[in-house]
Design a protein around this motif. Structure first.
Motif, PDB file in Angstrom:
ATOM      1  N   LYS A   1     128.189  84.036  16.866  1.00 28.14           N
ATOM      2  CA  LYS A   1     128.406  85.004  17.958  1.00 28.14           C
ATOM      3  C   LYS A   1     129.290  84.363  19.025  1.00 28.14           C
ATOM      4  CE  LYS A   1     125.637  87.871  21.120  1.00 28.14           C
ATOM      5  NZ  LYS A   1     124.255  88.074  21.653  1.00 28.14           N
ATOM      6  N   ALA A   2     129.033  83.098  19.314  1.00 22.77           N
ATOM      7  CA  ALA A   2     129.780  82.392  20.365  1.00 22.77           C
ATOM      8  C   ALA A   2     131.263  82.344  20.051  1.00 22.77           C
ATOM      9  CB  ALA A   2     129.239  80.965  20.494  1.00 22.77           C
ATOM     10  N   LEU A   3     131.595  82.347  18.757  1.00 27.37           N
ATOM     11  CA  LEU A   3     133.012  82.210  18.387  1.00 27.37           C
ATOM     12  C   LEU A   3     133.690  83.549  18.190  1.00 27.37           C
ATOM     13  CD1 LEU A   3     133.002  79.120  16.098  1.00 27.37           C
ATOM     14  CD2 LEU A   3     134.444  79.510  18.065  1.00 27.37           C
ATOM     15  N   THR A   4     132.903  84.559  17.897  1.00 34.58           N
ATOM     16  CA  THR A   4     133.545  85.835  17.580  1.00 34.58           C
ATOM     17  C   THR A   4     133.800  86.663  18.833  1.00 34.58           C
ATOM     18  OG1 THR A   4     131.304  86.461  16.987  1.00 34.58           O
ATOM     19  CG2 THR A   4     132.880  86.193  15.187  1.00 34.58           C
ATOM     20  N   LYS A   5     132.965  86.552  19.789  1.00 34.28           N
ATOM     21  CA  LYS A   5     133.149  87.426  20.965  1.00 34.28           C
ATOM     22  C   LYS A   5     133.305  86.584  22.220  1.00 34.28           C
ATOM     23  CE  LYS A   5     130.404  91.522  19.698  1.00 34.28           C
ATOM     24  NZ  LYS A   5     129.061  90.954  19.321  1.00 34.28           N
ATOM     25  N   ASP A   6     134.221  87.008  23.133  1.00 35.55           N
ATOM     26  CA  ASP A   6     134.329  86.333  24.431  1.00 35.55           C
ATOM     27  C   ASP A   6     133.237  86.858  25.359  1.00 35.55           C
ATOM     28  OD1 ASP A   6     137.936  86.036  24.347  1.00 35.55           O
ATOM     29  OD2 ASP A   6     136.284  84.688  23.764  1.00 35.55           O
ATOM     30  N   ASN A   7     132.731  85.964  26.230  1.00 36.26           N
ATOM     31  CA  ASN A   7     131.778  86.377  27.273  1.00 36.26           C
ATOM     32  C   ASN A   7     130.653  87.223  26.708  1.00 36.26           C
ATOM     33  OD1 ASN A   7     133.681  85.104  28.852  1.00 36.26           O
ATOM     34  ND2 ASN A   7     134.837  87.044  28.973  1.00 36.26           N
ATOM     35  N   CYS A   8     130.109  86.823  25.534  1.00 37.31           N
ATOM     36  CA  CYS A   8     129.027  87.653  24.993  1.00 37.31           C
ATOM     37  C   CYS A   8     127.680  87.168  25.520  1.00 37.31           C
ATOM     38  CB  CYS A   8     129.050  87.602  23.461  1.00 37.31           C
ATOM     39  SG  CYS A   8     129.056  85.918  22.853  1.00 37.31           S
ATOM     40  N   PHE A   9     127.717  86.086  26.352  1.00 38.90           N
ATOM     41  CA  PHE A   9     126.481  85.608  26.948  1.00 38.90           C
ATOM     42  C   PHE A   9     126.587  85.720  28.470  1.00 38.90           C
ATOM     43  CE2 PHE A   9     124.956  84.139  23.000  1.00 38.90           C
ATOM     44  CZ  PHE A   9     126.005  83.507  22.331  1.00 38.90           C
ATOM     45  N   LYS A  10     125.445  86.054  29.107  1.00 32.67           N
ATOM     46  CA  LYS A  10     125.455  86.216  30.574  1.00 32.67           C
ATOM     47  C   LYS A  10     125.811  84.882  31.235  1.00 32.67           C
ATOM     48  CE  LYS A  10     122.052  89.946  30.985  1.00 32.67           C
ATOM     49  NZ  LYS A  10     121.252  89.592  29.730  1.00 32.67           N
ATOM     50  N   GLU A  11     125.309  83.780  30.641  1.00 35.55           N
ATOM     51  CA  GLU A  11     125.588  82.471  31.254  1.00 35.55           C
ATOM     52  C   GLU A  11     126.323  81.582  30.253  1.00 35.55           C
ATOM     53  OE1 GLU A  11     121.614  82.319  34.058  1.00 35.55           O
ATOM     54  OE2 GLU A  11     121.566  81.766  31.921  1.00 35.55           O
ATOM     55  N   ASN A  12     126.867  80.477  30.745  1.00 35.20           N
ATOM     56  CA  ASN A  12     127.581  79.588  29.797  1.00 35.20           C
ATOM     57  C   ASN A  12     126.692  78.437  29.329  1.00 35.20           C
ATOM     58  OD1 ASN A  12     127.403  77.915  31.941  1.00 35.20           O
ATOM     59  ND2 ASN A  12     129.540  77.200  31.808  1.00 35.20           N
ATOM     60  N   CYS A  13     125.373  78.589  29.580  1.00 34.05           N
ATOM     61  CA  CYS A  13     124.451  77.541  29.133  1.00 34.05           C
ATOM     62  C   CYS A  13     123.229  78.239  28.538  1.00 34.05           C
ATOM     63  CB  CYS A  13     124.051  76.695  30.344  1.00 34.05           C
ATOM     64  SG  CYS A  13     123.547  75.045  29.887  1.00 34.05           S
ATOM     65  N   ILE A  14     123.103  78.215  27.210  1.00 32.31           N
ATOM     66  CA  ILE A  14     122.045  78.951  26.510  1.00 32.31           C
ATOM     67  C   ILE A  14     121.019  77.937  26.006  1.00 32.31           C
ATOM     68  CG2 ILE A  14     121.584  80.692  24.739  1.00 32.31           C
ATOM     69  CD1 ILE A  14     123.694  81.558  26.812  1.00 32.31           C
TER      70      ILE A  14
END
Ligand code: SF4
Length: 438
Positions: free
Chosen positions: A110-123
């Motif tokens: 998921k991290a590689l396929t979509k940009d900004n798909c996480f609210k934060e940059n530390c999961i």
């Protein structure tokens, strides 16, 4: 995307990297060995001691330059560094686009396929959230002679100097049939040696409802790949029992090689370290090993400079190492950190004094290893060829030389990687052997 992956740390981390690579390749991504050409860079980190964390930061900053001088659009850091330092690592490393902790490996696609798909940059989900990959999970390993199998995740112990239970969570064992299937699969793909690894390998099964124990798993794997070498690393002294030693004794493809970190031999230090046993227990253990497996090779690890360690404690460790005569010993200087239970202990040892003890221990061990290796001159043994060293010299390993941590055996041969040949030893130094075809 074209991806470059840098894998740091131990064999267990290497397996995590191979599984991540396998997943991404299955999702259609390509891999390159040239960081400048990569559109995305992943650094799978280790941070179990300070020097490992420093090495990870150095690697990240080095690869971050590819965002200016290369094709890199996304830099992702996974594993123990973000798990240990959390948002602090995000603040300290703004070059990094995303941090995935040890509970978030499954999110790499998921991290590689979509940009900004996480609210934060530390999961950083709890480490237990990581689903242990099954035998058929896509995994790209180097198809060399050796394949590691991670049989579990996490650790249920609380050694006071160790951060691993916090980074990797509680002990979770993979089912025995799944591990045996993976061994079969890797052997079919060309692995000549299967190495079982975990944080606390010999505690495998203690979390499972079944009464199965590590010796049962080892037996199942050895019988599943009966024509391959089988080895295990990172044993724990209180899990090495008669049943396990008898299992090794009764299976000729299990390497008579026992990796048992003792950490220390002074009762005071073993107590402060939270090891759960004393010197008397350790001495009886190595005596029992020598009785049941007289030709077994012993590897251990020792930790010097632990808070409160006196010269008297250190002398006890030296004397114990002399008494047991390990084939291989790795020594570490205690690495203090505020998030370790041992940090609160009194009697922290000055750095130079700790380093001097480390150097003295390694010097003593070098003499022991040299004497043991010299006793092998004139003897013939099986050597698994691993690769070419220079000109027409190849290197390989005997059953008592584990991959990456022990010495090797040099030989002139026409045999290729993965082949096992009989070798007569002609020369030895404290780490390596040299031989000729027997
Ligand atoms: S057994 Fe090993 S991994 Fe577990 S806490 Fe102790 S040193 Fe750490």
């Amino acid at each position: 995307m074209r991806i470059y992956l840098s894998s740091l740390g131990c064999a267990r981390n290497q397996v995590d990297s191979e599984v991540m690579t396998g997943r991404l390749a299955a999702a259609g991504h390509e891999f390159t060995d040239i960081a400048q050409e990569a559109e995305a860079i992943i650094v799978n980190t280790c941070a179990f001691i300070e020097s490992a964390a420093d090495q990870a930061i150095e690697e990240i900053l080095d690869l971050a330059s590819c965002k200016q001088q290369g094709e890199c659009k996304k830099l992702i850091v996974t594993g123990c560094l973000p798990q240990r330092y959390g948002f602090e690592s995000a603040r300290a490393l703004p070059e990094v686009d995303l941090f995935l902790g040890t509970g978030a490996y499954d999110l790499i696609e998921k991290a590689l396929t979509k940009d900004n798909c996480f609210k934060e940059n530390c999961i950083l989900p709890p480490p237990e959230q990581t689903v242990l990959p099954a035998w058929d999970a896509p995994r790209s390993w180097n198809k060399g002679p050796v394949a590691y199998i991670k049989i579990m995740e996490g650790c249920g112990r609380h050694c006071t100097y160790c951060i691993i239970p916090r980074l990797r969570g509680s002990l979770r064992s993979r089912p025995a049939f799944d591990v045996a299937r993976e061994a079969c699969f890797l052997a079919d793909q060309g692995a000549a040696e299967i190495v079982l690894v975990g944080q606390d390998t010999t505690s495998w099964g203690r979390d499972l409802k079944s009464s199965q124990r590590f010796s049962d798993l080892l037996k199942e794997v050895a019988e599943t790949v009966s024509d391959r070498w089988v080895r295990f690393l990172y044993g724990h002294p209180d899990q090495i029992d008669t049943r396990l030693l008898k299992t090794i004794e009764s299976h000729c493809n299990i390497c008579r090689y026992l990796d048992i970190p003792i950490q220390h031999a002074s009762d005071r230090m073993l107590k402060r370290m939270g090891r759960g046993h004393d010197k008397k227990f350790l001495a009886a253990l190595f005596e029992q090993i020598r009785e049941i497996l007289p030709d077994a090779a012993l590897r251990t690890t020792a930790l010097v400079g632990f808070p409160g360690e006196t010269n008297k404690d250190f002398t006890q460790l030296l004397e114990f190492v002399e008494q047991v005569q390990f084939d291989h010993l790795g020594a570490f200087v205690y690495s203090d950190a505020g998030d370790l239970p041992s940090h609160k202990l009194d009697g922290h040892v000055p750095a130079q004094e700790a380093q001097d003890r480390h150097d003295l221990l390694m010097m003593r061990q070098a003499d022991i290893s040299l004497a043991k290796n010299r006793q092998r001159i004139g003897k013939s043994m099986d050597v698994m060829i691993e690769g070419r060293s220079e000109d027409d010299m190849f290197f390989g390993r005997t059953r008592f030389q584990a991959p990456e941590v022990d010495g090797v055996t040099f030989i002139k041969t026409t045999s290729g990687p993965g082949e096992i040949i009989r070798v007569r030893i002609t020369d030895a130094d404290e780490y390596d052997l040299t031989g000729v075809p027997a």
